[in-house]
Design a protein around this motif. Structure first.
Motif, short mmCIF file in Angstrom:
data_model
loop_
_atom_site.label_atom_id
_atom_site.label_comp_id
_atom_site.label_asym_id
_atom_site.label_seq_id
_atom_site.Cartn_x
_atom_site.Cartn_y
_atom_site.Cartn_z
N ILE A 22 0.80 -1.35 -0.01
CA ILE A 22 -0.23 0.33 -0.08
C ILE A 22 1.00 1.79 0.43
CG2 ILE A 22 -1.53 0.94 1.23
CD1 ILE A 22 -2.39 -1.15 3.12
N LYS A 23 1.12 2.20 -1.05
CA LYS A 23 1.85 3.15 -1.57
C LYS A 23 0.75 4.41 -1.02
CE LYS A 23 3.45 6.95 -3.00
NZ LYS A 23 2.55 8.24 -3.64
N VAL A 24 1.38 5.73 0.10
CA VAL A 24 0.42 6.61 0.86
C VAL A 24 1.16 7.59 0.47
CG1 VAL A 24 -0.93 7.83 2.26
CG2 VAL A 24 -0.07 4.77 2.72
N GLY A 25 0.43 8.62 -0.44
CA GLY A 25 0.77 9.74 -1.12
C GLY A 25 0.56 10.56 -0.35
N THR A 26 1.81 12.18 -0.67
CA THR A 26 1.57 13.59 0.66
C THR A 26 0.24 13.25 0.40
OG1 THR A 26 4.33 13.29 -0.01
CG2 THR A 26 3.37 15.37 0.85
N ALA A 27 -0.99 13.80 -0.35
CA ALA A 27 -1.94 14.43 -0.14
C ALA A 27 -2.72 13.41 0.75
CB ALA A 27 -2.57 14.11 -2.03
N VAL A 28 -2.31 12.50 0.56
CA VAL A 28 -3.22 11.25 1.47
C VAL A 28 -3.35 11.84 2.82
CG1 VAL A 28 -4.19 9.52 2.36
CG2 VAL A 28 -3.52 10.52 -0.30
N LEU A 36 -0.95 17.78 9.70
CA LEU A 36 -1.36 16.23 9.48
C LEU A 36 -2.97 15.87 9.31
CD1 LEU A 36 1.32 14.37 11.77
CD2 LEU A 36 1.08 13.30 9.24
N ALA A 37 -3.25 15.26 8.48
CA ALA A 37 -4.82 14.45 8.16
C ALA A 37 -5.38 13.28 9.14
CB ALA A 37 -4.87 14.64 6.47
N LEU A 38 -4.92 13.22 10.68
CA LEU A 38 -5.75 12.47 11.36
C LEU A 38 -6.18 12.01 11.40
CD1 LEU A 38 -4.44 14.86 14.79
CD2 LEU A 38 -2.83 13.04 13.25
N GLY A 39 -7.70 12.24 10.68
CA GLY A 39 -8.67 11.06 10.63
C GLY A 39 -8.62 10.12 8.69
N GLY A 67 7.01 16.86 3.53
CA GLY A 67 6.46 17.68 3.41
C GLY A 67 6.80 18.26 5.71
N LEU A 68 5.66 17.28 6.24
CA LEU A 68 6.19 17.75 7.29
C LEU A 68 6.72 18.09 8.22
CD1 LEU A 68 4.54 14.28 8.36
CD2 LEU A 68 3.10 16.61 8.14
N GLY A 69 8.06 17.87 7.47
CA GLY A 69 9.54 18.77 8.26
C GLY A 69 9.38 20.11 7.94
N THR A 262 -6.53 4.21 -6.27
CA THR A 262 -7.93 4.71 -5.87
C THR A 262 -7.54 6.17 -4.67
OG1 THR A 262 -9.62 3.63 -4.56
CG2 THR A 262 -7.57 2.70 -3.86
N SER A 263 -8.76 6.38 -3.86
CA SER A 263 -9.00 7.40 -3.12
C SER A 263 -8.44 6.96 -1.83
CB SER A 263 -10.63 8.45 -3.29
OG SER A 263 -10.10 9.29 -2.03
N GLY A 264 -7.62 7.59 -1.14
CA GLY A 264 -7.24 7.58 0.28
C GLY A 264 -7.95 8.41 1.13
N PHE A 265 -8.56 9.34 0.55
CA PHE A 265 -9.67 9.70 1.20
C PHE A 265 -11.37 8.73 2.43
CE2 PHE A 265 -8.76 14.69 0.07
CZ PHE A 265 -7.31 14.58 0.39
N ASP A 266 -11.42 7.93 1.40
CA ASP A 266 -12.07 6.83 1.18
C ASP A 266 -11.77 6.18 2.86
OD1 ASP A 266 -13.96 5.37 2.02
OD2 ASP A 266 -14.80 4.67 -0.48
N PRO A 267 -12.22 5.99 3.85
CA PRO A 267 -11.62 4.92 5.06
C PRO A 267 -11.88 4.63 5.15
CG PRO A 267 -14.40 6.47 5.78
CD PRO A 267 -13.54 6.44 4.35
N GLU A 268 -12.32 3.56 3.94
CA GLU A 268 -12.81 2.24 3.79
C GLU A 268 -12.38 1.65 2.20
OE1 GLU A 268 -16.83 0.77 4.41
OE2 GLU A 268 -15.96 1.01 6.86
#
Length: 326
Positions: A22-28, A36-39, A67-69, A262-268
């Motif tokens: 699973i690759k998680v993008g910066t925008a996610v 940080l997008a904690l949710g 980005g966080l740094g 696919t979207s990393g904004f969808d919690p499922e």
């Protein structure tokens, strides 16, 4: 890695998936302001916990450290500035320093979230030059296999703080050029059954997602879609964007690892992918076998219509004989 024939339907193969990258993008990982997008990150960790519980082998490739740094260092710079300093143009922050600070931030958060879910995670940092060494590849695979046997979730990122590469990152000498291509490379090295690239949009569109005329492409067919897609801007914070994701996805799919953007904004979103739901955009080396040309579709339709009409004629003839008056 699955090497069988074409699946019955484009998503049937997910029933056989055991190992997933699973690759998680910066925008996610981050919000529009760079924080940080904690949710979203919490929902991601909860899904991985569920997969871990179901005995999937999960490897995470994460972006977001730079980005966080940068956000952390900018805040520190502001707090320590005098009024006179604020009147002067602010110097740009060194990207490698941002990466070093941000890597600590993001891993601390992953560790906190996973520990609340009774999941253990581990960090591995790699550089492009590392993969030129066969012994490194062998040891990396051994370490990851060992972690997964203990049901530990490996979290991998490019070590930007010490990477010797310079922009432009993509060139003929590079083994990978961003975290999308790193994820694809790892999926191949580790014989993964599926690669999921999480983005800030639902998948690959025929044009910029903001354009109402753009359509979501459910299954990518190179001979159909290559050259017919208009890409939007790259990621607001990351190095790549949809162009980089598609290139990495095509590379992995051709080598035998199915990919879903696919979207990393969808919690499922990940759970939906593994349930076989028609979400995101699928890249699969057998995808061309599932899509018929317009001519083939018309021919199939005509045959079906012909069979129906022929059946009706036989039925009417039978009825007519039964009730025929003499």
């Amino acid at each position: 890695m699955m090497n069988g024939g074409a699946a019955e339907t484009p998503r049937t193969f997910v029933k056989e998936v055991k190992r997933i990258v699973i690759k998680v993008g910066t925008a996610v990982v981050t919000r529009g302001d760079g924080r940080l997008a904690l949710g979203r990150l919490g929902a991601l960790c909860e899904q991985i916990k569920e997969l871990n519980y179901q005995h999937y082998e999960v490897i995470v490739v994460t972006s977001g450290a730079v980005g966080l740094g940068r956000q952390r260092l900018k805040y520190r710079q502001l707090v320590n500035s005098s009024f006179a300093d604020l009147q002067k143009p602010q110097d740009g922050l060194d990207g490698k320093a941002c990466a070093a600070v941000g890597q600590n931030c993001i891993m601390a958060l992953y560790d906190t979230l996973f520990s609340q879910l009774d999941v253990t995670s581990a960090q591995l940092l790699v550089t492009d030059s590392d993969f030129r060494d066969k012994e490194f590849r062998k040891q990396l695979k051994h370490t990851i296999e060992s972690l997964m046997s203990l049901r530990v979730v490996p979290i991998i990122n490019e070590n930007d703080a010490v990477s010797t590469r310079r922009a432009p990152y993509e060139d003929s000498s590079g083994i990978f050029w961003d975290n999308d291509s790193l994820a694809a490379l790892l999926a191949l090295e580790l014989n993964a059954d599926l690669l999921v690239l999480l983005s800030d949009v639902e998948g690959l569109y025929s044009g910029p997602p903001s354009d109402p005329e753009s359509k979501l492409i459910r299954t990518y067919i190179e001979r159909v879609h290559l050259g017919g897609i208009t890409f939007g801007d790259k990621s607001r914070l990351g190095r790549g964007g949809m162009t980089a994701k598609v290139k990495a996805a095509v590379m992995a799919a051709k080598a035998g690892v199915p990919v879903i953007i696919t979207s990393g904004f969808d919690p499922e979103s990940i759970l939906k992918v593994l349930q076989g739901d028609d979400v995101g955009t699928l890249f699969h080396r057998d995808a061309h076998l599932w899509v018929k040309t317009k001519k083939q579709v018309l021919e199939t339709w005509r045959l079906q219509q012909g069979n129906v009409l022929e059946g009706c004629r036989h039925y009417l003839q039978k009825i007519g004989k039964r009730f025929c008056w003499t």
